[in-house]
Design a protein around this motif. Structure first.
Motif, short mmCIF file in Angstrom:
data_model
loop_
_atom_site.label_atom_id
_atom_site.label_comp_id
_atom_site.label_asym_id
_atom_site.label_seq_id
_atom_site.Cartn_x
_atom_site.Cartn_y
_atom_site.Cartn_z
N ILE A 259 0.85 -1.19 0.00
CA ILE A 259 0.00 0.00 0.00
C ILE A 259 0.89 1.24 0.00
O ILE A 259 1.71 1.43 0.90
N HIS A 260 0.71 2.07 -1.03
CA HIS A 260 1.53 3.27 -1.17
C HIS A 260 0.76 4.26 -2.03
O HIS A 260 0.48 3.97 -3.20
N VAL B 24 1.89 -2.41 4.45
CA VAL B 24 1.59 -0.98 4.49
C VAL B 24 2.91 -0.22 4.59
O VAL B 24 3.72 -0.46 5.49
N SER B 25 3.10 0.69 3.66
CA SER B 25 4.35 1.47 3.60
C SER B 25 4.46 2.43 4.78
O SER B 25 3.49 2.75 5.46
N HIS B 26 5.69 2.91 4.96
CA HIS B 26 5.99 3.97 5.93
C HIS B 26 5.48 3.62 7.32
O HIS B 26 4.92 4.45 8.04
N LEU C 51 -1.77 -7.72 8.97
CA LEU C 51 -1.06 -6.93 7.97
C LEU C 51 0.43 -6.98 8.25
O LEU C 51 0.88 -7.38 9.31
N TRP C 52 1.21 -6.55 7.25
CA TRP C 52 2.65 -6.39 7.41
C TRP C 52 2.99 -4.91 7.25
O TRP C 52 2.24 -4.15 6.63
N PHE C 53 4.13 -4.51 7.80
CA PHE C 53 4.53 -3.10 7.80
C PHE C 53 6.02 -3.00 7.47
O PHE C 53 6.81 -3.82 7.93
#
Length: 334
Positions: free
Chosen positions: A180-181, A224-226, A257-259
């Motif tokens: 996700i970005h 999920v980015s950042h 989710l992953w980060f």
């Protein structure tokens, strides 16, 4: 071994000059891409660049000990909201082709993460043809997913909406993760694109965890980015609502989710790992990119995230190995 899951394409200026032409003639002159030689593409990775602190892409990743970097389009360049939709599709396809060629020129150093032609004038099912092409024909291992194809000009459906289901179905079918970005940010929004990224990623986490998406797609892999926007750092606001609603506790849902670790302070990375868990964190730098500036307090790069992870003294060697490489290798099947 260090695998960086959050890198972006470094391309010759010719690619972006072509984009400027597309925006000028809006497709009236056709969509023939520029002829960029292998030598020119190779040189772009070794040229110092003012946006990268006057050093090159390879200077950055070699200096950080990155063995393998997953590269995707530069999000702010993707012009998803421009019209007609064919120029979005042409530019996306050629950008993915350049990513593929970069992976071929530097075997073992890069893997491709696809951009999707996310024009709001196309049905999301139409975006998935490029996802399938890049994964099945070009060997890409994932895709970027922009939660705001309107780039700030309208309010898009949240990621929990069925609007997005064709993309989730394709991701599960191909067994590849989505990163996700957000992409560009145009008036009338008040914020610059860099802040827009964080805001959209925050809304993305909230909408996914507030919907049926993860139940309807139990095999869906979302990164999920950042560091997840703001949610991991404001998680306390959501814990009470999770109790009121009953069912799965909020932290348990969050850990579906992953980060990535694309954060530029030790404190923020440490908090992310404590909230999400070691097994849900992937090493990411966006190097070279926003953080590619010398920190006057340390004399090093703000985006030397490997040093920040190494400074977290309570991580075990197994924890560091998981964050630096193992989690990504498992998730992306590298």
């Amino acid at each position: 071994m260090i695998i960086d899951v959050h890198g972006h394409l470094t391309a010759p200026a010719e690619l972006y000059a072509w984009k400027a032409g597309l925006l000028s003639h809006r497709g009236a002159h056709g969509g023939k891409p520029p002829a960029i030689s292998d030598d020119r593409l190779r040189e772009a990775h070794f040229e110092p660049h003012p946006s990268f602190g006057n050093v090159s892409h390879f200077d950055h990743i070699d200096g950080a000990g990155v063995d393998l970097q997953l590269i995707s389009p530069r999000p702010y360049q993707m012009m998803h909201s421009e019209q007609p939709s064919k120029i979005v599709r042409w530019f996306t396809e050629e950008t993915n082709n350049i990513i593929h060629r970069s992976c071929e020129l530097f075997p073992g150093r890069f893997k491709g993460v696809a951009g999707l032609p996310q024009s709001p004038d196309l049905d999301p099912a139409e975006w998935t043809a490029e996802l399938r092409r890049t994964v099945t024909e070009l060997g890409f291992v994932g895709a970027l997913l922009n939660p705001d194809p309107y780039e700030g000009t309208q309010v898009p459906p949240a990621l929990g909406d069925r609007y997005w289901y064709p993309v989730y179905e394709a991701l599960c079918e191909l067994d590849v993760p989505a990163l996700i970005h957000a992409a560009g940010c145009r008036p009338p929004t008040r914020e610059p694109y860099s802040l827009h990224f964080i805001q959209e990623e925050t809304v993305a986490v909230w909408s996914l965890l507030s919907s049926r998406v993860l139940q309807d797609f139990p095999d869906l892999k979302i990164i999920v980015s950042h560091g997840g926007g703001a949610i991991p750092y404001q998680v306390g606001r959501f814990l009470p609502s999770g109790v009121r609603a009953g069912g799965t506790p909020y932290l348990e849902k969050l850990r579906r989710l992953w980060f990535d670790t694309c954060l530029y302070t030790k404190d923020s990375i440490e908090l992310l790992i404590r909230v999400a868990g070691v097994d849900r964190c992937l090493f990411g730098t966006e190097k070279p990119g926003t953080g590619s500036q010398i920190n006057p307090e340390t004399g090093g790069w703000f985006d030397d995230i490997h040093l920040l992870v190494n400074d977290i003294d309570w991580l075990t060697e197994n924890d560091r190995e998981a964050i630096f490489a193992k989690n990504a290798a498992d998730l992306f099947r590298l």
